[in-house]
Design a protein around this motif. Structure first.
Motif, short mmCIF file in Angstrom:
data_model
loop_
_atom_site.label_atom_id
_atom_site.label_comp_id
_atom_site.label_asym_id
_atom_site.label_seq_id
_atom_site.Cartn_x
_atom_site.Cartn_y
_atom_site.Cartn_z
N LEU A 182 -59.69 0.05 41.94
CA LEU A 182 -59.86 0.19 40.38
C LEU A 182 -59.51 -1.51 39.72
O LEU A 182 -58.88 -2.08 39.52
N VAL A 183 -60.93 -1.98 38.77
CA VAL A 183 -60.94 -3.64 39.18
C VAL A 183 -60.62 -3.81 37.99
O VAL A 183 -61.57 -3.29 36.42
N ASP A 184 -59.33 -4.69 37.37
CA ASP A 184 -59.48 -5.76 36.16
C ASP A 184 -60.80 -6.13 35.44
O ASP A 184 -61.26 -6.74 36.64
N ASP A 185 -61.23 -5.71 34.42
CA ASP A 185 -63.09 -6.51 34.34
C ASP A 185 -61.87 -7.47 34.55
O ASP A 185 -63.57 -8.99 34.12
N ARG A 186 -61.98 -8.40 34.22
CA ARG A 186 -61.70 -10.31 34.53
C ARG A 186 -61.98 -10.11 35.75
O ARG A 186 -61.45 -11.71 36.27
N LEU A 187 -61.79 -9.57 36.79
CA LEU A 187 -61.99 -9.74 38.19
C LEU A 187 -63.28 -9.23 38.77
O LEU A 187 -63.83 -8.96 40.16
N SER A 188 -64.03 -9.12 37.51
CA SER A 188 -65.79 -8.11 37.63
C SER A 188 -66.22 -8.54 38.89
O SER A 188 -67.31 -8.19 38.98
N ASP A 189 -66.37 -9.77 38.80
CA ASP A 189 -67.30 -11.15 39.58
C ASP A 189 -67.52 -10.82 41.18
O ASP A 189 -68.57 -10.63 40.98
N VAL A 227 -64.99 1.09 40.47
CA VAL A 227 -64.75 1.03 38.65
C VAL A 227 -63.90 0.28 38.07
O VAL A 227 -63.09 -0.28 38.75
N LYS A 228 -64.62 -0.92 37.38
CA LYS A 228 -64.32 -1.29 36.21
C LYS A 228 -62.86 -0.54 34.88
O LYS A 228 -63.34 0.19 34.50
N PHE A 229 -61.95 -1.53 35.40
CA PHE A 229 -61.35 -0.78 33.69
C PHE A 229 -61.04 -2.08 32.94
O PHE A 229 -61.38 -2.92 32.92
N ASP A 230 -60.78 -1.75 31.37
CA ASP A 230 -60.13 -2.63 29.79
C ASP A 230 -58.65 -3.40 30.57
O ASP A 230 -57.91 -2.55 30.62
N ASN A 231 -58.87 -4.45 30.30
CA ASN A 231 -57.65 -5.57 30.73
C ASN A 231 -56.91 -5.12 29.89
O ASN A 231 -55.90 -5.42 29.83
#
Length: 278
Positions: A75-82, A94-98
């Motif tokens: 479950l990845v903070d979208d600031r780390l989506s790289d 899966v990305k979540f909204d920071n």
């Protein structure tokens, strides 16, 4: 089967919340309705300040006592989506909204986690079927087919909370059009998956080799890709037998860490799902 959920975040508050709640981060009624996911599961948090640090910390975490894990969800903070393009072929990411949709941490996760868990539950059930699993395990660098790459891109972009079942059903319909036996005169009546380069892939039952993972030359992704695909563990001792319709196969192939390998003439190649070959 143990499923591990790993929350990767920049936020001190989210990291603390996960550390306090642990498995209770998932509502009890949700856990009761999805026994294939929540019969045995673990929850961990990772706090990282940037994508490079997050990538290292995820690999370090997975290197420590991960052998009992059958499923792994990031479950990845979208600031780390790289980090997702590299990890999306290994983990179910899966990305979540920071910004948490403007809600409190508790309210956001209570709203966001049920569709995530249901989506993963659906995929885990599909992957548990061997006839379907061999479609997901096709070597991503060497099996040349637009439909396989499109399916991989769904995972490597961050799995959507809606639409995955439809994407998977469309993938089945297209990839199975490639499944047929060889037509040359032969006693071999087996069914093969045939890519755009007219290479015939058969997922063999034999266990006479294992993928090499020594570093160097292999990287961290080689190791975990040899055991996990899209967040589900598979039998790393099995491989695809890759041949052509008639005669000996040879050519240039990409190995598990992207290096080009020249294969001399032989009856078939032993190719593992992570693209390691012998």
């Amino acid at each position: 089967m143990t499923i591990q959920f790993i929350v990767v975040t920049v936020s001190d508050d989210v990291f603390r919340y996960v550390g306090v709640k642990r498995t209770n981060i998932f509502p009890k009624d949700l856990r009761d309705t999805l026994p294939n996911v929540f019969a045995k599961f673990e929850v961990y948090g990772i706090k990282a300040s940037n994508p490079a640090e997050a990538l290292t910390m995820v690999y370090d975490h997975a290197s420590n006592g991960f052998d009992h894990i059958e499923g792994a969800v990031l479950l990845v903070d979208d600031r780390l989506s790289d980090i997702i393009p590299e990890l999306g072929g290994i983990f179910f990411v899966v990305k979540f909204d920071n910004n948490l949709g403007g809600m409190s941490i508790h309210n956001y996760f209570n709203k966001w986690l049920p569709p995530l868990a249901k989506t993963f539950s659906f995929f885990a059930s599909e992957f548990g079927n061997e006839g379907r699993r061999k479609l997901f395990l096709l070597p991503l660098r060497n099996f040349h087919a637009d439909e396989l790459q499109a399916m991989a891109n769904v995972f490597m972009s961050g799995v959507p909370l809606k639409g995955l079942p439809l994407a998977i059903m469309q993938f089945y319909g297209k990839i199975r059009d490639r499944q047929k036996p060889k037509t040359v005169k032969t006693k071999d009546k087996a069914s093969y998956l045939i890519d755009d380069k007219e290479r015939f892939y058969s997922y063999g039952p034999e266990h006479h080799a294992q993928p090499e993972t020594k570093n160097p030359p292999h990287g961290r992704d080689c190791v975990f890709a040899s055991r996990l695909r899209f967040g589900m563990r598979y039998d790393y001792g099995r491989h695809y037998n890759v041949s052509i319709e008639d005669g000996l196969i040879a050519g240039s192939f990409n190995d598990c860490h992207g290096a080009e390998s020249a294969i001399t003439e032989r009856s078939h190649i032993n190719m593992f799902p992570n693209d390691y070959m012998t």
